[in-house]
Write a protein that holds these residues in place. Sequence first.
Motif, PDB file in Angstrom:
ATOM      1  N   GLY A 182       2.790  14.165  22.485  1.00 10.48           N
ATOM      2  CA  GLY A 182       3.147  14.884  21.242  1.00 10.48           C
ATOM      3  C   GLY A 182       2.550  16.050  21.001  1.00 10.48           C
ATOM      4  O   GLY A 182       3.182  17.152  20.446  1.00 10.48           O
ATOM      5  N   VAL A 183       1.159  16.194  20.945  1.00 15.21           N
ATOM      6  CA  VAL A 183       0.445  17.372  20.533  1.00 15.21           C
ATOM      7  C   VAL A 183       0.891  18.494  21.798  1.00 15.21           C
ATOM      8  O   VAL A 183       0.928  19.820  21.106  1.00 15.21           O
ATOM      9  CB  VAL A 183      -0.995  17.171  20.551  1.00 15.21           C
ATOM     10  N   ALA A 184       0.908  18.100  22.902  1.00 15.60           N
ATOM     11  CA  ALA A 184       1.476  19.322  24.020  1.00 15.60           C
ATOM     12  C   ALA A 184       2.751  19.777  23.746  1.00 15.60           C
ATOM     13  O   ALA A 184       2.722  20.973  23.906  1.00 15.60           O
ATOM     14  CB  ALA A 184       1.215  18.628  25.362  1.00 15.60           C
ATOM     15  N   ASP A 185       3.547  18.897  23.219  1.00 16.68           N
ATOM     16  CA  ASP A 185       5.006  19.600  22.957  1.00 16.68           C
ATOM     17  C   ASP A 185       5.116  20.222  21.793  1.00 16.68           C
ATOM     18  O   ASP A 185       5.663  21.388  21.638  1.00 16.68           O
ATOM     19  CB  ASP A 185       5.891  18.187  22.631  1.00 16.68           C
ATOM     20  N   ALA A 186       3.955  20.041  20.749  1.00 14.34           N
ATOM     21  CA  ALA A 186       3.876  20.889  19.359  1.00 14.34           C
ATOM     22  C   ALA A 186       3.466  22.044  19.826  1.00 14.34           C
ATOM     23  O   ALA A 186       3.781  23.206  19.457  1.00 14.34           O
ATOM     24  CB  ALA A 186       3.093  20.184  18.586  1.00 14.34           C
ATOM     25  N   VAL A 187       2.274  22.312  20.880  1.00 12.46           N
ATOM     26  CA  VAL A 187       1.813  23.421  21.106  1.00 12.46           C
ATOM     27  C   VAL A 187       2.742  24.215  21.723  1.00 12.46           C
ATOM     28  O   VAL A 187       2.871  25.578  21.616  1.00 12.46           O
ATOM     29  CB  VAL A 187       0.560  23.116  21.983  1.00 12.46           C
ATOM     30  N   ASN A 188       3.551  23.900  22.872  1.00  9.65           N
ATOM     31  CA  ASN A 188       4.403  24.627  23.548  1.00  9.65           C
ATOM     32  C   ASN A 188       5.558  25.153  22.355  1.00  9.65           C
ATOM     33  O   ASN A 188       5.965  26.128  22.655  1.00  9.65           O
ATOM     34  CB  ASN A 188       5.174  23.760  24.639  1.00  9.65           C
ATOM     35  N   ALA A 189       6.265  24.211  21.470  1.00 13.28           N
ATOM     36  CA  ALA A 189       7.082  24.581  20.709  1.00 13.28           C
ATOM     37  C   ALA A 189       6.808  25.851  19.778  1.00 13.28           C
ATOM     38  O   ALA A 189       7.400  26.749  19.513  1.00 13.28           O
ATOM     39  CB  ALA A 189       7.672  23.457  19.963  1.00 13.28           C
ATOM     40  N   ALA A 190       5.373  25.657  19.429  1.00 12.00           N
ATOM     41  CA  ALA A 190       4.862  26.628  18.415  1.00 12.00           C
ATOM     42  C   ALA A 190       4.916  27.988  19.102  1.00 12.00           C
ATOM     43  O   ALA A 190       5.052  28.903  18.604  1.00 12.00           O
ATOM     44  CB  ALA A 190       3.399  26.309  18.021  1.00 12.00           C
ATOM     45  N   VAL A 191       4.230  28.032  20.337  1.00  9.77           N
ATOM     46  CA  VAL A 191       3.928  29.401  21.005  1.00  9.77           C
ATOM     47  C   VAL A 191       5.736  29.988  21.419  1.00  9.77           C
ATOM     48  O   VAL A 191       5.699  31.050  20.880  1.00  9.77           O
ATOM     49  CB  VAL A 191       3.439  29.020  22.421  1.00  9.77           C
ATOM     50  N   VAL A 192       6.287  29.251  21.748  1.00 12.65           N
ATOM     51  CA  VAL A 192       7.685  29.578  22.279  1.00 12.65           C
ATOM     52  C   VAL A 192       8.386  30.338  20.955  1.00 12.65           C
ATOM     53  O   VAL A 192       8.965  31.142  20.803  1.00 12.65           O
ATOM     54  CB  VAL A 192       8.509  28.735  22.812  1.00 12.65           C
ATOM     55  N   LEU A 193       8.576  29.414  19.903  1.00 14.76           N
ATOM     56  CA  LEU A 193       9.295  29.675  18.446  1.00 14.76           C
ATOM     57  C   LEU A 193       8.440  30.753  17.791  1.00 14.76           C
ATOM     58  O   LEU A 193       9.406  31.887  17.461  1.00 14.76           O
ATOM     59  CB  LEU A 193       9.271  28.478  17.708  1.00 14.76           C
ATOM     60  N   SER A 194       7.196  30.827  17.923  1.00 15.44           N
ATOM     61  CA  SER A 194       6.612  32.037  17.036  1.00 15.44           C
ATOM     62  C   SER A 194       6.789  33.406  17.857  1.00 15.44           C
ATOM     63  O   SER A 194       7.083  34.327  17.242  1.00 15.44           O
ATOM     64  CB  SER A 194       5.018  31.696  16.968  1.00 15.44           C
ATOM     65  N   VAL A 195       6.666  33.382  19.023  1.00 19.65           N
ATOM     66  CA  VAL A 195       7.041  34.625  19.835  1.00 19.65           C
ATOM     67  C   VAL A 195       8.474  35.173  19.909  1.00 19.65           C
ATOM     68  O   VAL A 195       8.775  36.357  19.555  1.00 19.65           O
ATOM     69  CB  VAL A 195       6.717  34.426  21.460  1.00 19.65           C
ATOM     70  N   VAL A 196       9.265  34.291  19.955  1.00 14.73           N
ATOM     71  CA  VAL A 196      10.699  34.687  19.752  1.00 14.73           C
ATOM     72  C   VAL A 196      11.139  34.782  18.460  1.00 14.73           C
ATOM     73  O   VAL A 196      11.583  36.017  18.050  1.00 14.73           O
ATOM     74  CB  VAL A 196      11.873  33.117  20.068  1.00 14.73           C
ATOM     75  N   ALA A 197      10.542  34.251  17.240  1.00 18.50           N
ATOM     76  CA  ALA A 197      10.801  34.819  15.994  1.00 18.50           C
ATOM     77  C   ALA A 197      10.157  36.234  15.825  1.00 18.50           C
ATOM     78  O   ALA A 197      10.882  36.887  14.949  1.00 18.50           O
ATOM     79  CB  ALA A 197      10.066  33.727  14.837  1.00 18.50           C
ATOM     80  N   SER A 198       9.062  36.419  16.210  1.00 21.27           N
ATOM     81  CA  SER A 198       8.444  37.941  16.136  1.00 21.27           C
ATOM     82  C   SER A 198       9.301  39.062  16.559  1.00 21.27           C
ATOM     83  O   SER A 198       9.555  39.966  16.060  1.00 21.27           O
ATOM     84  CB  SER A 198       7.023  37.776  16.578  1.00 21.27           C
ATOM     85  N   PHE A 199      10.119  38.689  17.992  1.00 20.63           N
ATOM     86  CA  PHE A 199      10.699  39.700  18.466  1.00 20.63           C
ATOM     87  C   PHE A 199      11.877  40.040  17.489  1.00 20.63           C
ATOM     88  O   PHE A 199      12.331  40.912  17.519  1.00 20.63           O
ATOM     89  CB  PHE A 199      11.005  39.008  19.994  1.00 20.63           C
ATOM     90  N   VAL A 200      12.553  38.742  17.107  1.00 27.27           N
ATOM     91  CA  VAL A 200      13.746  38.824  16.295  1.00 27.27           C
ATOM     92  C   VAL A 200      13.443  39.803  15.006  1.00 27.27           C
ATOM     93  O   VAL A 200      13.974  40.695  14.445  1.00 27.27           O
ATOM     94  CB  VAL A 200      14.263  37.579  15.891  1.00 27.27           C
ATOM     95  N   LEU A 201      12.173  39.326  14.436  1.00 29.04           N
ATOM     96  CA  LEU A 201      11.642  40.018  13.014  1.00 29.04           C
ATOM     97  C   LEU A 201      11.372  41.454  13.395  1.00 29.04           C
ATOM     98  O   LEU A 201      11.767  42.229  12.671  1.00 29.04           O
ATOM     99  CB  LEU A 201      10.597  39.404  12.436  1.00 29.04           C
ATOM    100  N   ASN A 202      11.132  41.786  14.597  1.00 23.46           N
ATOM    101  CA  ASN A 202      10.434  43.170  14.995  1.00 23.46           C
ATOM    102  C   ASN A 202      11.999  43.864  15.157  1.00 23.46           C
ATOM    103  O   ASN A 202      11.968  45.163  14.552  1.00 23.46           O
ATOM    104  CB  ASN A 202       9.826  43.187  16.249  1.00 23.46           C
ATOM    105  N   LEU A 203      13.088  43.213  15.575  1.00 25.99           N
ATOM    106  CA  LEU A 203      14.112  44.041  15.788  1.00 25.99           C
ATOM    107  C   LEU A 203      14.761  44.409  14.382  1.00 25.99           C
ATOM    108  O   LEU A 203      15.105  45.587  14.304  1.00 25.99           O
ATOM    109  CB  LEU A 203      15.303  43.374  16.497  1.00 25.99           C
ATOM    110  N   ILE A 204      14.761  43.396  13.376  1.00 23.31           N
ATOM    111  CA  ILE A 204      15.148  43.720  11.937  1.00 23.31           C
ATOM    112  C   ILE A 204      14.613  44.794  11.360  1.00 23.31           C
ATOM    113  O   ILE A 204      14.994  45.712  10.726  1.00 23.31           O
ATOM    114  CB  ILE A 204      15.078  42.347  11.277  1.00 23.31           C
ATOM    115  N   ALA A 205      13.192  44.562  11.429  1.00 20.57           N
ATOM    116  CA  ALA A 205      12.205  45.562  10.821  1.00 20.57           C
ATOM    117  C   ALA A 205      12.503  46.939  11.508  1.00 20.57           C
ATOM    118  O   ALA A 205      12.384  47.831  10.634  1.00 20.57           O
ATOM    119  CB  ALA A 205      10.940  45.022  11.067  1.00 20.57           C
ATOM    120  N   THR A 206      12.611  47.013  12.826  1.00 19.60           N
ATOM    121  CA  THR A 206      12.829  48.400  13.215  1.00 19.60           C
ATOM    122  C   THR A 206      13.813  48.971  12.922  1.00 19.60           C
ATOM    123  O   THR A 206      14.217  50.281  12.404  1.00 19.60           O
ATOM    124  CB  THR A 206      12.657  48.358  14.985  1.00 19.60           C
ATOM    125  N   GLN A 207      15.119  48.113  12.703  1.00 15.26           N
ATOM    126  CA  GLN A 207      16.493  48.807  12.161  1.00 15.26           C
ATOM    127  C   GLN A 207      16.301  49.164  10.940  1.00 15.26           C
ATOM    128  O   GLN A 207      16.932  50.253  10.260  1.00 15.26           O
ATOM    129  CB  GLN A 207      17.374  47.592  12.433  1.00 15.26           C
TER     130      GLN A 207
END
Length: 258
Positions: free
Chosen positions: A222-247
């Motif tokens: 469960g800890v490993a799954d949490a780490v994997n989900a945290a990294v993937v979600l945070s990177v995806v969220a950052s890219f989406v926010l960067n797109l919005i902020a740039t626009q």
Amino acid sequence: MVRSSVATLGRLLDLVTVSLGWGARDIATRRFPWSEAYRQTTFFAGVAALPAALVAIPFGVIISVQVGSLTAQIGASSMAGAAGALGVLRQGAPIATALLMGGAVGSAVAADLGARTVRDEIDALRTMGMDPARRVIAPRLLAVMVVAPLICIEIIFVGVSTGYFVNVAFQGGAAGSYIGSFGEFAGLTDLWAALAKAEIFGIVVVAIACQRGLKAKGGPRGVADAVNAAVVLSVVASFVLNLIATQILSMFVENRIG
């Protein structure tokens, strides 16, 4: 699926709001755990500072080579500094900061809180009447608010310096032209925008990591799954926010031309 995603986003926003509220209240009443915040700040800086420099060097080289080749082909070699350095300042540094925060800091936070959760330490805090948002998450949010802009500044400095060296030493560019063109097109607005994006990305990364860590269950898996989900979600969220902020910036902030 959509309802579950919206509910998760709501819980994340609530967690951030409550944690920042507790942090502001405890700072005002002099009850904030500064020792924990300092420990997290030094830890975040320690795990991200060296990778930031190592990422910024090849990043600066790649941008300088590509931009220098293009400007030479169109007869605008004097603009290599503006094009390459602005690429690092406006987009490269904030995104690289988000990737480092997610890969180094976010994974460490998710693993730490996930391990505490599966060992019932978080439940023990609640049993003793301590809100994890106050005692655990607020110091980490303050720490990343300090570290993320500093990492962004480091990446900007190393990336621009590397691009300058490559352009002058290997592409026949003039030192004064590189610096002059960069100074003509870049302004404090670009720097503040980059730092603001890095600040937002850092908060998002740590908030997601904390949320996934607190929801971990099922032992080490469960800890490993949490780490994997945290990294993937945070990177995806950052890219989406960067797109919005740039626009938003392109719509409301006027670009300088010469």
